[in-house]
Design a protein around this motif. Structure first.
Motif, PDB file in Angstrom:
ATOM      1  N   GLU A   1       3.897  -4.320   8.671  1.00 62.17           N
ATOM      2  CA  GLU A   1       2.079  -5.151   8.561  1.00 62.17           C
ATOM      3  C   GLU A   1       1.549  -4.904   8.232  1.00 62.17           C
ATOM      4  OE1 GLU A   1       1.162  -8.812   8.026  1.00 62.17           O
ATOM      5  OE2 GLU A   1       2.980  -7.979   8.488  1.00 62.17           O
ATOM      6  N   GLN A   2       1.089  -3.164   8.440  1.00 59.58           N
ATOM      7  CA  GLN A   2      -0.438  -3.138   6.918  1.00 59.58           C
ATOM      8  C   GLN A   2      -0.136  -3.023   5.886  1.00 59.58           C
ATOM      9  OE1 GLN A   2      -1.103   0.476  10.255  1.00 59.58           O
ATOM     10  NE2 GLN A   2      -2.529  -0.606  11.291  1.00 59.58           N
ATOM     11  N   ARG A   3       1.401  -1.944   5.615  1.00 60.25           N
ATOM     12  CA  ARG A   3       1.927  -1.364   4.126  1.00 60.25           C
ATOM     13  C   ARG A   3       1.694  -2.606   3.702  1.00 60.25           C
ATOM     14  NH1 ARG A   3       2.775   3.613   3.725  1.00 60.25           N
ATOM     15  NH2 ARG A   3       2.933   5.220   5.257  1.00 60.25           N
ATOM     16  N   LEU A   4       2.707  -3.724   4.109  1.00 59.49           N
ATOM     17  CA  LEU A   4       2.663  -5.163   2.927  1.00 59.49           C
ATOM     18  C   LEU A   4       1.247  -5.419   3.495  1.00 59.49           C
ATOM     19  CD1 LEU A   4       4.051  -7.431   2.109  1.00 59.49           C
ATOM     20  CD2 LEU A   4       4.189  -8.072   4.814  1.00 59.49           C
ATOM     21  N   GLN A   5       0.152  -5.776   3.850  1.00 53.70           N
ATOM     22  CA  GLN A   5      -0.409  -6.305   3.535  1.00 53.70           C
ATOM     23  C   GLN A   5      -1.459  -5.660   2.265  1.00 53.70           C
ATOM     24  OE1 GLN A   5      -3.081  -6.334   7.358  1.00 53.70           O
ATOM     25  NE2 GLN A   5      -2.580  -8.144   7.840  1.00 53.70           N
ATOM     26  N   ARG A   6      -1.432  -3.985   2.124  1.00 55.36           N
ATOM     27  CA  ARG A   6      -2.167  -3.242   1.331  1.00 55.36           C
ATOM     28  C   ARG A   6      -1.245  -3.856   0.032  1.00 55.36           C
ATOM     29  NH1 ARG A   6      -1.128   2.053   3.846  1.00 55.36           N
ATOM     30  NH2 ARG A   6      -1.231   1.227   5.776  1.00 55.36           N
ATOM     31  N   SER A   7      -0.087  -3.668   0.108  1.00 53.97           N
ATOM     32  CA  SER A   7       0.508  -3.690  -1.011  1.00 53.97           C
ATOM     33  C   SER A   7       0.341  -4.981  -2.054  1.00 53.97           C
ATOM     34  CB  SER A   7       1.942  -3.593  -0.773  1.00 53.97           C
ATOM     35  OG  SER A   7       2.613  -2.661  -0.624  1.00 53.97           O
ATOM     36  N   ARG A   8       0.068  -6.394  -1.007  1.00 58.03           N
ATOM     37  CA  ARG A   8      -0.316  -6.974  -1.052  1.00 58.03           C
ATOM     38  C   ARG A   8      -1.786  -7.739  -1.501  1.00 58.03           C
ATOM     39  NH1 ARG A   8       2.750 -11.852  -2.423  1.00 58.03           N
ATOM     40  NH2 ARG A   8       3.790 -11.451  -0.454  1.00 58.03           N
ATOM     41  N   LYS A   9      -2.482  -6.817  -1.644  1.00 57.03           N
ATOM     42  CA  LYS A   9      -4.323  -7.088  -1.689  1.00 57.03           C
ATOM     43  C   LYS A   9      -4.177  -5.787  -3.035  1.00 57.03           C
ATOM     44  CE  LYS A   9      -6.261  -6.821   2.829  1.00 57.03           C
ATOM     45  NZ  LYS A   9      -7.279  -6.168   3.557  1.00 57.03           N
TER      46      LYS A   9
ATOM     47  N   GLN B   1       5.377   2.050  -1.364  1.00 56.29           N
ATOM     48  CA  GLN B   1       5.080   1.170   0.077  1.00 56.29           C
ATOM     49  C   GLN B   1       6.541   1.152   0.471  1.00 56.29           C
ATOM     50  OE1 GLN B   1       2.403   1.559   1.810  1.00 56.29           O
ATOM     51  NE2 GLN B   1       0.616   1.859   0.406  1.00 56.29           N
TER      52      GLN B   1
ATOM     53  N   GLU C   1       8.128  -8.681   1.241  1.00 55.19           N
ATOM     54  CA  GLU C   1       7.814  -9.567   2.013  1.00 55.19           C
ATOM     55  C   GLU C   1       9.482  -9.930   2.464  1.00 55.19           C
ATOM     56  OE1 GLU C   1       4.819 -12.920   3.709  1.00 55.19           O
ATOM     57  OE2 GLU C   1       4.924 -11.870   1.545  1.00 55.19           O
TER      58      GLU C   1
END
Length: 114
Positions: free
Chosen positions: A7-15, A60, A109
Motif C-alpha cells: 500500500e505504501q509503495r502504491l501510494q508513493r507511485s501514485r503521488k 516499485q 494498482e
C-alpha cells in the motif's frame, strides 16, 4: 488484502505519477499536465529525464515482485512515450495526452488488487 508495504509503495507511485503527469490543470478544460510535460519541452534530453523518472514506478513494481509481463508492459509505456516524445510538437502533445506514469500506477494498482 494488500499488505502495508504494498500500500505504501502504491501510494508513493501514485503521488509520483500525479506529480509527473497531472499536477496542474489547464483552466476550463479537463486537461492536466505535470513535470513530465515540462521536461518534454527539452528536445531528447527532457524525454530521457522523463523516462528515467518513470522508471521509479517500474522499480516499485519490481520491489513488490510484480510479474515480468506487468513490468514489460510498464516499460513499453515508457518506451512508447519516449519515442513519440522525441518528435517535435507531436511529442509535446503526446506527453499531455498519453500520461504514461498514471497508466503505470493504474497497472500496478490493478495487479495488487487481484
Amino acid at each position: 488484502m494488500i499488505s502495508l508495504e504494498a500500500e505504501q509503495r502504491l501510494q508513493r507511485s501514485r503521488k509520483l505519477a500525479i506529480l509527473l503527469d497531472g499536477a496542474w490543470g489547464i483552466p476550463n478544460t479537463p486537461w492536466r499536465f505535470g513535470i513530465d510535460s515540462l521536461l518534454g519541452l527539452l528536445p531528447v534530453a527532457g524525454d530521457l529525464a522523463s523516462a528515467l523518472l518513470g522508471l521509479i514506478i517500474v522499480w516499485q513494481a519490481h520491489r513488490l515482485k510484480a510479474p515480468r509481463f506487468l513490468k514489460l508492459r510498464m516499460l513499453g509505456n515508457i518506451g512508447l512515450d519516449f519515442l513519440i516524445g522525441c518528435i517535435p510538437i507531436i511529442g509535446d502533445i503526446a506527453d499531455v495526452a498519453f500520461r504514461k506514469n498514471i497508466r503505470n500506477a493504474d497497472l500496478l494498482e490493478a495487479w495488487l488488487k487481484k
